[in-house]
Design a protein around this motif. Sequence first.
Motif, PDB file in Angstrom:
ATOM      1  N   ARG A  78      -0.709  11.053   4.718  1.00  0.00           N
ATOM      2  CA  ARG A  78      -1.886  10.251   5.088  1.00  0.00           C
ATOM      3  C   ARG A  78      -1.718   8.752   4.839  1.00  0.00           C
ATOM      4  N   ARG A  79      -0.883   8.395   3.871  1.00  0.00           N
ATOM      5  CA  ARG A  79      -0.755   6.980   3.495  1.00  0.00           C
ATOM      6  C   ARG A  79       0.657   6.432   3.644  1.00  0.00           C
ATOM      7  N   GLY A  80       1.603   7.279   4.031  1.00  0.00           N
ATOM      8  CA  GLY A  80       2.955   6.790   4.302  1.00  0.00           C
ATOM      9  C   GLY A  80       3.977   7.200   3.255  1.00  0.00           C
ATOM     10  N   GLU A  81       5.216   7.024   3.628  1.00  0.00           N
ATOM     11  CA  GLU A  81       6.340   7.432   2.783  1.00  0.00           C
ATOM     12  C   GLU A  81       6.290   6.793   1.396  1.00  0.00           C
ATOM     13  N   LEU A  82       6.020   5.499   1.354  1.00  0.00           N
ATOM     14  CA  LEU A  82       6.025   4.814   0.058  1.00  0.00           C
ATOM     15  C   LEU A  82       4.921   5.333  -0.859  1.00  0.00           C
ATOM     16  N   ALA A  83       3.775   5.664  -0.319  1.00  0.00           N
ATOM     17  CA  ALA A  83       2.701   6.260  -1.128  1.00  0.00           C
ATOM     18  C   ALA A  83       3.160   7.602  -1.688  1.00  0.00           C
ATOM     19  N   GLY A  84       3.908   8.363  -0.890  1.00  0.00           N
ATOM     20  CA  GLY A  84       4.472   9.623  -1.379  1.00  0.00           C
ATOM     21  C   GLY A  84       5.457   9.400  -2.508  1.00  0.00           C
ATOM     22  N   VAL A  85       6.257   8.363  -2.391  1.00  0.00           N
ATOM     23  CA  VAL A  85       7.219   8.024  -3.451  1.00  0.00           C
ATOM     24  C   VAL A  85       6.470   7.661  -4.737  1.00  0.00           C
TER      25      VAL A  85
END
Length: 146
Positions: A31-38
Amino acid sequence: MNGPTHPEADWRAAYRGAEEKYFDVTDARERRGELAGVVAELREDVAENDEGLLWAAITVAGELAEEFDRDFLARAITSRDEEAEGGLADRARGYVIARWPDFPVEEIADLDRFGAKYALHQHERVAEDESEFLFLFNVAELTSEG
């Protein structure tokens, strides 16, 4: 640094995105992008679910590098020095007594903050979380990388 690097502002935005998704790794990433997942992964795996530590580590990493990658931020998180953090007030007391022996140390309202401002070693950095809790980091290893 080996992976993609991002400026502190991007890490902050990713933190906010992960926070909105309650630091759920999958939801943050989708929902918020790869970097948010990281960021959500780092909170869970490296910061041991301590959002304040993660926030403060982003601050320190941003002070040390214009842009940084996941591994650099992970090392910033693990550079927290809880023992030194707990000794800031004592260090401040010693600093004052060594310089001004007759100064009434008890008049200093917050010895931890005084120590964070005046009694740090060259390889130490202090950063606050959003609740103004102080975290102390030993960044000697991070700064030796250049």
